[in-house]
Write a protein that holds these residues in place. Structure first.
Motif, PDB file in Angstrom:
ATOM      1  N   ASN A   1       0.634  -1.274   0.034  1.00 47.64           N
ATOM      2  CA  ASN A   1       0.098  -0.238  -0.047  1.00 47.64           C
ATOM      3  C   ASN A   1       0.820   1.393   0.162  1.00 47.64           C
ATOM      4  N   TRP A   2       2.039   1.527   0.899  1.00 49.74           N
ATOM      5  CA  TRP A   2       2.655   2.586   0.662  1.00 49.74           C
ATOM      6  C   TRP A   2       3.584   3.046   0.300  1.00 49.74           C
ATOM      7  N   THR A   3       4.503   1.162  -0.627  1.00 51.99           N
ATOM      8  CA  THR A   3       4.441   0.870  -2.310  1.00 51.99           C
ATOM      9  C   THR A   3       3.557   1.742  -2.853  1.00 51.99           C
ATOM     10  N   GLY A   4       2.229   1.634  -3.162  1.00 54.64           N
ATOM     11  CA  GLY A   4       1.818   2.115  -4.521  1.00 54.64           C
ATOM     12  C   GLY A   4       1.662   3.677  -4.363  1.00 54.64           C
ATOM     13  N   ILE A   5       1.428   3.804  -2.547  1.00 54.86           N
ATOM     14  CA  ILE A   5       1.778   5.839  -2.583  1.00 54.86           C
ATOM     15  C   ILE A   5       2.927   6.559  -3.094  1.00 54.86           C
ATOM     16  N   ALA A   6       3.647   5.638  -2.608  1.00 57.35           N
ATOM     17  CA  ALA A   6       4.696   7.079  -2.749  1.00 57.35           C
ATOM     18  C   ALA A   6       5.354   6.095  -4.088  1.00 57.35           C
ATOM     19  N   ILE A   7       4.870   5.727  -5.706  1.00 59.83           N
ATOM     20  CA  ILE A   7       5.293   5.598  -6.931  1.00 59.83           C
ATOM     21  C   ILE A   7       4.509   6.829  -7.260  1.00 59.83           C
ATOM     22  N   SER A   8       3.076   6.668  -6.341  1.00 57.42           N
ATOM     23  CA  SER A   8       2.062   8.055  -7.101  1.00 57.42           C
ATOM     24  C   SER A   8       2.734   9.225  -7.444  1.00 57.42           C
ATOM     25  N   SER A   9       2.983   8.716  -5.960  1.00 58.36           N
ATOM     26  CA  SER A   9       3.613  10.379  -5.483  1.00 58.36           C
ATOM     27  C   SER A   9       4.337  11.276  -6.006  1.00 58.36           C
ATOM     28  N   THR A  10       5.730  10.575  -6.120  1.00 57.15           N
ATOM     29  CA  THR A  10       7.234  10.038  -6.808  1.00 57.15           C
ATOM     30  C   THR A  10       6.531  11.294  -8.342  1.00 57.15           C
ATOM     31  N   TYR A  11       5.674   9.981  -8.814  1.00 58.22           N
ATOM     32  CA  TYR A  11       5.853  10.119  -9.769  1.00 58.22           C
ATOM     33  C   TYR A  11       4.650  12.098 -10.395  1.00 58.22           C
ATOM     34  N   LEU A  12       4.054  12.139  -9.358  1.00 58.25           N
ATOM     35  CA  LEU A  12       3.389  13.607  -8.989  1.00 58.25           C
ATOM     36  C   LEU A  12       4.183  14.262  -9.297  1.00 58.25           C
ATOM     37  N   ILE A  13       5.084  14.292  -8.065  1.00 58.88           N
ATOM     38  CA  ILE A  13       6.684  15.524  -8.550  1.00 58.88           C
ATOM     39  C   ILE A  13       7.162  15.521  -9.365  1.00 58.88           C
ATOM     40  N   CYS A  14       7.754  14.930  -9.975  1.00 60.29           N
ATOM     41  CA  CYS A  14       8.277  14.438 -11.499  1.00 60.29           C
ATOM     42  C   CYS A  14       7.388  15.129 -12.696  1.00 60.29           C
ATOM     43  N   THR A  15       6.193  15.197 -12.273  1.00 57.70           N
ATOM     44  CA  THR A  15       5.366  16.158 -13.435  1.00 57.70           C
ATOM     45  C   THR A  15       5.684  17.154 -13.288  1.00 57.70           C
ATOM     46  N   VAL A  16       5.542  17.986 -11.910  1.00 58.53           N
ATOM     47  CA  VAL A  16       6.186  19.153 -12.302  1.00 58.53           C
ATOM     48  C   VAL A  16       7.402  19.656 -12.621  1.00 58.53           C
ATOM     49  N   GLY A  17       8.247  18.862 -12.527  1.00 59.14           N
ATOM     50  CA  GLY A  17       9.757  18.977 -13.457  1.00 59.14           C
ATOM     51  C   GLY A  17       9.978  19.047 -14.831  1.00 59.14           C
ATOM     52  N   LEU A  18       9.169  18.064 -15.436  1.00 63.41           N
ATOM     53  CA  LEU A  18       8.681  18.163 -16.782  1.00 63.41           C
ATOM     54  C   LEU A  18       7.783  19.049 -16.641  1.00 63.41           C
ATOM     55  N   LYS A  19       7.283  20.076 -16.171  1.00 62.77           N
ATOM     56  CA  LYS A  19       6.254  20.885 -16.317  1.00 62.77           C
ATOM     57  C   LYS A  19       7.293  22.281 -17.211  1.00 62.77           C
ATOM     58  N   MET A  20       8.661  22.365 -15.873  1.00 65.10           N
ATOM     59  CA  MET A  20       9.119  23.188 -15.945  1.00 65.10           C
ATOM     60  C   MET A  20       9.647  23.287 -16.969  1.00 65.10           C
ATOM     61  N   ILE A  21      10.686  22.299 -17.157  1.00 65.01           N
ATOM     62  CA  ILE A  21      11.709  22.242 -18.573  1.00 65.01           C
ATOM     63  C   ILE A  21      10.476  22.185 -19.833  1.00 65.01           C
ATOM     64  N   ALA A  22       9.412  21.352 -20.024  1.00 62.48           N
ATOM     65  CA  ALA A  22       8.518  22.192 -21.164  1.00 62.48           C
ATOM     66  C   ALA A  22       8.054  23.928 -21.760  1.00 62.48           C
ATOM     67  N   THR A  23       8.510  24.337 -20.258  1.00 64.53           N
ATOM     68  CA  THR A  23       7.743  25.670 -19.728  1.00 64.53           C
ATOM     69  C   THR A  23       8.959  26.143 -21.023  1.00 64.53           C
ATOM     70  N   ALA A  24       9.971  25.846 -20.391  1.00 64.95           N
ATOM     71  CA  ALA A  24      11.858  26.362 -20.914  1.00 64.95           C
ATOM     72  C   ALA A  24      11.349  26.846 -21.474  1.00 64.95           C
ATOM     73  N   ARG A  25      11.215  25.364 -22.820  1.00 61.54           N
ATOM     74  CA  ARG A  25      11.334  25.162 -24.358  1.00 61.54           C
ATOM     75  C   ARG A  25      10.595  26.199 -24.911  1.00 61.54           C
ATOM     76  N   PHE A  26       9.662  26.396 -24.562  1.00 62.91           N
ATOM     77  CA  PHE A  26       8.308  27.023 -25.089  1.00 62.91           C
ATOM     78  C   PHE A  26       9.211  28.522 -25.067  1.00 62.91           C
ATOM     79  N   GLU A  27       9.038  29.019 -24.065  1.00 62.44           N
ATOM     80  CA  GLU A  27      10.395  30.386 -23.807  1.00 62.44           C
ATOM     81  C   GLU A  27      10.923  30.842 -24.879  1.00 62.44           C
ATOM     82  N   GLN A  28      12.085  29.403 -24.474  1.00 60.22           N
ATOM     83  CA  GLN A  28      13.185  29.794 -25.596  1.00 60.22           C
ATOM     84  C   GLN A  28      12.369  29.793 -26.855  1.00 60.22           C
TER      85      GLN A  28
END
Length: 336
Positions: A160-187
């Motif tokens: 149960n905690w593995t599922g929570i950890a995996i999903s939460s980690t992925y959710l945090i990663c999406t924020v990082g991916l958004k920052m990278i994509a936004t930087a590409r658009f701005e460039q």
């Protein structure tokens, strides 16, 4: 997020709170609690389109709702499950966390969540699409596996905690991916020497590989997309604002209603007269193909002035073009 994802999240949180004490009933009531905030969609059966749209992810997604509803639901379940002899507080604690994590997850999507209702502040991190298999499927596998294990099992707790950890980690990663994509658009905007006032980025459907951008300039909106597999520069499609051509409604109520729609769209809107009808487009959710050569905005409304204000009808979404949507999406994710 979609209902299945919220059920999985609610079940996992319920298990984390009371799984050791009540077993699968914790997952059951957690799953039920995970769906409760989205019952606000029932408002559309009793209210006009604008009011129902304003209510979505409003009060039922707020901290206040969690605080008020948790003891009531906890007391109710305590009566239903009187043989457990837990008292209402443990059940209320389960419901609070299951109700609270629902809007917390929704904050990462595009629509906007009024977590701090009654303050008119919609939180939308725009980092994950409302349906994302990479978030849901691994999480769901862990939760389903845990169901078949004894409540005292150490493996059940770990799963149960593995599922929570995996999903939460992925959710945090999406924020990082958004920052990278936004930087590409701005460039890309800088390289093309485009002056702009504001930019908003969000993930494409079912993926965090493809990203879309809305760019506001003085007289137009620019819409573009970017895949992490792209080899060609980002290009933008231009949509003039044409604010001077927007209809002037006669009644004060109609004018107030159209302003409410603009607020719902957070200023990202266009209006167009097509075949004698006025269309209102919410640009935040982008475009979808309707045939090989034509696209339409996902959220489009036909508006006209009525006796009691603005009459608003959402346009029909033809599901027959689903194969075309998925085909084009898959091809675009693979890069240009």
């Amino acid at each position: 997020m979609d209902s299945l994802t919220q059920i999985v999240l609610g079940a996992a949180v319920g298990e984390a709170v009371l799984g050791r004490r009540v077993g699968n009933k914790a997952l059951l009531y957690g799953a039920i609690a995970g769906t409760i905030p989205d019952l606000d969609v029932l408002v559309q059966n009793f209210a006009d389109t604008i009011t129902a749209t304003e209510a979505h992810r409003g009060f039922s997604h707020s901290i206040i709702f969690c605080v008020l509803a948790a003891p009531l639901l906890g007391g109710l379940v305590n009566k239903i499950e009187s043989k457990q002899k837990l008292g209402w507080k443990p059940w209320a604690w389960l419901f609070f966390w299951c109700l609270f994590t629902h809007p917390l997850l929704d904050c990462f999507t595009t629509w906007g969540t009024q977590l701090f209702w009654p303050f008119d502040w919609r939180i939308a991190f725009n980092s994950i699409f409302v349906i994302d298999p990479l978030y849901t499927i691994p999480f769901m596998v862990c939760v389903i596996w845990a169901i078949f294990l004894k409540r005292s099992s150490t493996l059940r707790k770990k799963l149960n905690w593995t599922g929570i950890a995996i999903s939460s980690t992925y959710l945090i990663c999406t924020v990082g991916l958004k920052m990278i994509a936004t930087a590409r658009f701005e460039q890309a905007l800088e390289n093309q020497k485009i002056d702009y006032n504001h930019i908003s980025t969000r993930p494409g459907a079912f993926s965090t590989i493809l990203w879309n951008a809305n760019v506001e300039t003085e007289n137009a909106y620019l819409l573009g997309d970017y895949s992490f597999f792209d080899s060609q520069p980002i290009s933008f499609d231009l949509y003039p604002k044409n604010r001077s051509a927007e209809p002037e409604f006669e009644s004060p109520q109609a004018r107030e209603d159209i302003e409410r729609m603009k607020d719902i769209a957070q200023g990202w809107y266009l209006m167009e007269n097509k075949n004698g009808k006025w269309y209102f487009y919410d640009l935040r959710f982008g475009l979808r193909p309707i045939n090989q050569n034509e696209k339409e905005f996902v959220f489009a409304y036909i508006v006209k002035e009525g006796d009691d204000g603005l009459i608003v009808n959402e346009t029909d979404k033809n599901l027959e073009d689903a194969s075309l949507i998925f085909k084009e999406l898959w091809e675009r994710i693979q890069g240009n």
